[in-house]
Motif scaffolding. Structure first.
Motif, PDB file in Angstrom:
ATOM      1  N   ARG A 103      -3.916  20.135 -47.591  1.00 23.67           N
ATOM      2  CA  ARG A 103      -5.309  20.161 -47.152  1.00 23.67           C
ATOM      3  C   ARG A 103      -5.689  18.793 -46.596  1.00 23.67           C
ATOM      4  O   ARG A 103      -5.313  17.770 -47.128  1.00 23.67           O
ATOM      5  CB  ARG A 103      -6.220  20.533 -48.313  1.00 23.67           C
ATOM      6  N   PRO A 111     -14.756  23.597 -40.368  1.00 25.91           N
ATOM      7  CA  PRO A 111     -13.879  24.465 -41.154  1.00 25.91           C
ATOM      8  C   PRO A 111     -12.808  23.657 -41.872  1.00 25.91           C
ATOM      9  O   PRO A 111     -12.459  22.551 -41.462  1.00 25.91           O
ATOM     10  CB  PRO A 111     -13.259  25.388 -40.103  1.00 25.91           C
ATOM     11  N   ALA A 112     -12.306  24.209 -42.973  1.00 27.46           N
ATOM     12  CA  ALA A 112     -11.227  23.562 -43.700  1.00 27.46           C
ATOM     13  C   ALA A 112     -10.031  23.397 -42.770  1.00 27.46           C
ATOM     14  O   ALA A 112      -9.752  24.258 -41.949  1.00 27.46           O
ATOM     15  CB  ALA A 112     -10.841  24.398 -44.909  1.00 27.46           C
ATOM     16  N   GLN A 113      -9.359  22.266 -42.894  1.00 29.41           N
ATOM     17  CA  GLN A 113      -8.199  22.006 -42.065  1.00 29.41           C
ATOM     18  C   GLN A 113      -7.000  21.744 -42.958  1.00 29.41           C
ATOM     19  O   GLN A 113      -7.146  21.350 -44.110  1.00 29.41           O
ATOM     20  CB  GLN A 113      -8.441  20.805 -41.149  1.00 29.41           C
ATOM     21  N   GLN A 135       0.896  34.953 -47.531  1.00 27.89           N
ATOM     22  CA  GLN A 135      -0.110  33.917 -47.775  1.00 27.89           C
ATOM     23  C   GLN A 135      -0.025  32.822 -46.707  1.00 27.89           C
ATOM     24  O   GLN A 135      -1.047  32.340 -46.217  1.00 27.89           O
ATOM     25  CB  GLN A 135       0.093  33.290 -49.161  1.00 27.89           C
ATOM     26  N   ASP A 138      -1.493  34.117 -43.476  1.00 27.13           N
ATOM     27  CA  ASP A 138      -2.963  34.143 -43.573  1.00 27.13           C
ATOM     28  C   ASP A 138      -3.541  32.752 -43.360  1.00 27.13           C
ATOM     29  O   ASP A 138      -4.531  32.579 -42.636  1.00 27.13           O
ATOM     30  CB  ASP A 138      -3.412  34.685 -44.931  1.00 27.13           C
ATOM     31  N   GLN A 139      -2.953  31.753 -43.986  1.00 31.52           N
ATOM     32  CA  GLN A 139      -3.429  30.376 -43.832  1.00 31.52           C
ATOM     33  C   GLN A 139      -3.226  29.886 -42.394  1.00 31.52           C
ATOM     34  O   GLN A 139      -4.104  29.252 -41.818  1.00 31.52           O
ATOM     35  CB  GLN A 139      -2.705  29.436 -44.805  1.00 31.52           C
ATOM     36  N   GLU A 141      -3.262  31.379 -39.621  1.00 31.66           N
ATOM     37  CA  GLU A 141      -4.153  31.955 -38.617  1.00 31.66           C
ATOM     38  C   GLU A 141      -5.580  31.427 -38.720  1.00 31.66           C
ATOM     39  O   GLU A 141      -6.405  31.737 -37.867  1.00 31.66           O
ATOM     40  CB  GLU A 141      -4.124  33.473 -38.727  1.00 31.66           C
ATOM     41  N   LYS A 142      -5.877  30.642 -39.729  1.00 30.66           N
ATOM     42  CA  LYS A 142      -7.230  30.102 -39.877  1.00 30.66           C
ATOM     43  C   LYS A 142      -7.464  28.969 -38.887  1.00 30.66           C
ATOM     44  O   LYS A 142      -6.547  28.203 -38.579  1.00 30.66           O
ATOM     45  CB  LYS A 142      -7.437  29.590 -41.307  1.00 30.66           C
ATOM     46  N   PRO A 143      -8.714  28.848 -38.400  1.00 29.47           N
ATOM     47  CA  PRO A 143      -9.026  27.732 -37.497  1.00 29.47           C
ATOM     48  C   PRO A 143      -8.771  26.399 -38.201  1.00 29.47           C
ATOM     49  O   PRO A 143      -9.042  26.256 -39.385  1.00 29.47           O
ATOM     50  CB  PRO A 143     -10.521  27.897 -37.201  1.00 29.47           C
ATOM     51  N   MET A 145      -5.905  25.018 -38.843  1.00 31.74           N
ATOM     52  CA  MET A 145      -4.602  24.925 -39.505  1.00 31.74           C
ATOM     53  C   MET A 145      -3.536  24.586 -38.481  1.00 31.74           C
ATOM     54  O   MET A 145      -3.578  25.040 -37.336  1.00 31.74           O
ATOM     55  CB  MET A 145      -4.227  26.235 -40.200  1.00 31.74           C
TER      56      MET A 145
END
Length: 171
Positions: A103, A111-113, A135, A138-139, A141-143, A145
């Protein structure tokens, strides 16, 4: 037998669950994990709103070769064909399985990076929980990341995120 139009999809034989066979058209074929799916167009009789019986063309995906067989002498080379890409080699087959998330502190702004690493990557945070494939995807594909290129997490995960095309069965 009518002459086949070279611009129309080639004929194929559909095998119905009761063993009957019917001529159809092969629109596409896609390799899936456990075999092949063929998109066919088959003409069947249907009752319209006025109660009249008329031919209607239905399009659907069927398992191959269980529910279709080729017509002798027909060339299927021009049919849209999609193969599953071969798996990419893991940069080190002996590396621990999974991925870990580093993280990045942005002090609560936006957003969390983060960065996904292989568990033994020199940049991976020590003691971070190991994520399984679902998992990790999923992570990933988050903005915000990113995928580490030092340990080849990018080489392993990026094709799984962007490399498989969705099969469109609405055509």
């Amino acid at each position: 037998m009518p002459v086949e139009d070279s611009s129309s999809p080639p004929p194929i034989i559909v095998i119905w669950p009761d063993g009957q066979e019917q001529r159809a058209r092969l629109l596409a074929r896609h390799q899936v994990v456990d075999g092949w799916m063929y998109k066919i167009a088959v003409t069947l009789w249907n009752a319209n709103d006025r109660g009249e019986i008329e031919p209607v063309t239905f399009r659907t995906w069927v398992d191959a070769p269980q529910h279709v067989r080729p017509v002798a002498g027909v060339d299927y080379d021009q049919v849209e064909t999609r193969w599953i890409p071969p798996p990419l080699p893991v940069s080190d087959p002996g590396r621990p399985h999974g991925w870990v998330l580093q993280r990045i502190d942005e002090r609560g702004r936006g957003p969390a990076q983060g960065i996904l690493h292989a568990p033994d990557c020199q940049e991976a945070p020590p003691g971070a929980p190991v994520l399984g494939l679902d998992q990790a995807l999923d992570q990933a594909e988050k903005p915000g990341m990113r995928l580490c290129s030092l340990c080849d997490a990018a080489g392993e995960l990026d094709p799984m995120i962007r490399g498989f095309e969705h099969i469109d069965d609405d055509e």
